[in-house]
Structure formats: C-alpha cells, structure tokens
Scaffold this active site. Sequence first.
Site, PDB file in Angstrom:
ATOM      1  CG  MET A  75      -1.922  -1.151   1.215  1.00 45.25           C
ATOM      2  SD  MET A  75      -2.859  -1.256  -0.317  1.00 45.25           S
ATOM      3  CE  MET A  75      -3.488  -2.915  -0.166  1.00 45.25           C
ATOM      4  CB  CYS A  76       4.451   1.974   0.121  1.00 45.52           C
ATOM      5  SG  CYS A  76       4.744   1.664   1.850  1.00 45.52           S
ATOM      6  CG  HIS A  77       0.935   6.538  -2.165  1.00 46.29           C
ATOM      7  ND1 HIS A  77       0.511   6.327  -0.870  1.00 46.29           N
ATOM      8  CD2 HIS A  77      -0.178   6.751  -2.908  1.00 46.29           C
ATOM      9  CE1 HIS A  77      -0.812   6.416  -0.831  1.00 46.29           C
ATOM     10  NE2 HIS A  77      -1.245   6.667  -2.045  1.00 46.29           N
ATOM     11  CG  MET A 115       5.621   2.563   5.387  1.00 43.84           C
ATOM     12  SD  MET A 115       5.786   1.531   6.872  1.00 43.84           S
ATOM     13  CE  MET A 115       6.348   0.006   6.183  1.00 43.84           C
ATOM     14  CD  GLU A 116       8.676   5.441   1.368  1.00 39.73           C
ATOM     15  OE1 GLU A 116       7.877   5.177   0.462  1.00 39.73           O
ATOM     16  OE2 GLU A 116       8.308   5.857   2.494  1.00 39.73           O
ATOM     17  CG  ASP A 130      23.434 -12.030   1.764  1.00 39.79           C
ATOM     18  OD1 ASP A 130      23.253 -13.270   1.761  1.00 39.79           O
ATOM     19  OD2 ASP A 130      23.820 -11.399   0.767  1.00 39.79           O
TER      20      ASP A 130
END
Length: 159
Positions: A75-77, A115-116, A130
Amino acid sequence: MTEFTHINEQGNAKMVDVSDKNITKRSAIAHSSITVNSDIYQQIVDHTNQKGNVLNTAQIAGIMAAKNTSDIIPMCHPLPLTGIDVTFDWQANKQTYTLNIQATVSTTGKTGVEMEALTAASAVALTVYDMTKALDKGMVIGETYLLSKTGGKSGDYKR
C-alpha cells in the site's frame, strides 16, 4: 478517532488516494541494529570480508531499498525521494558488537517517508547478515523502529 482509509466499501484493502493532500517537505529517521561476534566485527572494520566492503554494500542496499519500498510494501505510494542517508555506530558489548543503523529519508510530496526509512534500515541489517553469515549464522537483528518524522497533516513525531 480518525476513520481508517485503507479499506474500501467492500471491506478490502486499497491504496489511499492522496490527490487532495498538500505537498509538504517530509522526512523520517528509522533505526535498526545487528549484533555480531568479534570475528565478524573485525572483518567488517578491517575490510577483509571476501564479499567486499560490508558497510559500503549495506549502505547502498539501504538506499536501494528506500527507493523501491513501494515495490515490496503493497500500500505504499511510489515517492520521488529527495534524500537518503544511512549512518552507522558500533557499540561494544561483553563479547559481541552491535552495529546501530540509522536511515534518514526525505521528500517533498503528499505522503510521508516513514516506510522508506524503516525499509532502508531493515535492508541494511539484512545485507550485513547476508555478507557475513558464512562466519556465524547466529547474528541477531535487533529492534527496528521509527525515531522521528516531520511534515504532513499528522505533524511531527519524535520517539
């Protein structure tokens, strides 16, 4: 209480329409961490990892993750980011070392960049894991959280 706007009339998820929101300067700072053993710490600070410079690679991964957040969080733009910075700070513990990660993201737009920033900080920790997992798979990725955000209708937030 504000009405939740991420659900349509049928009760299904939808992306919020931000067309009518004002364009403002927005920023967010997120934190994450990864705790490693002394061998991994030494390899990272001495730049002797066979896969390359761990922190440089992780920093680039964080930047790429912030830029691609809307591709992995449904749902992120998609946002035109105007700045992304990732910084590190080591904290020595008894027999381990914790890499504290801070991701700062900014934009001028109609929706925020929390969110970013969170995605960037998470990707940095995952990249360190990793690149060093051959030495020890027991590393612990720590809490990831929003430190602060500025701009937008909901105003500023500081943890």
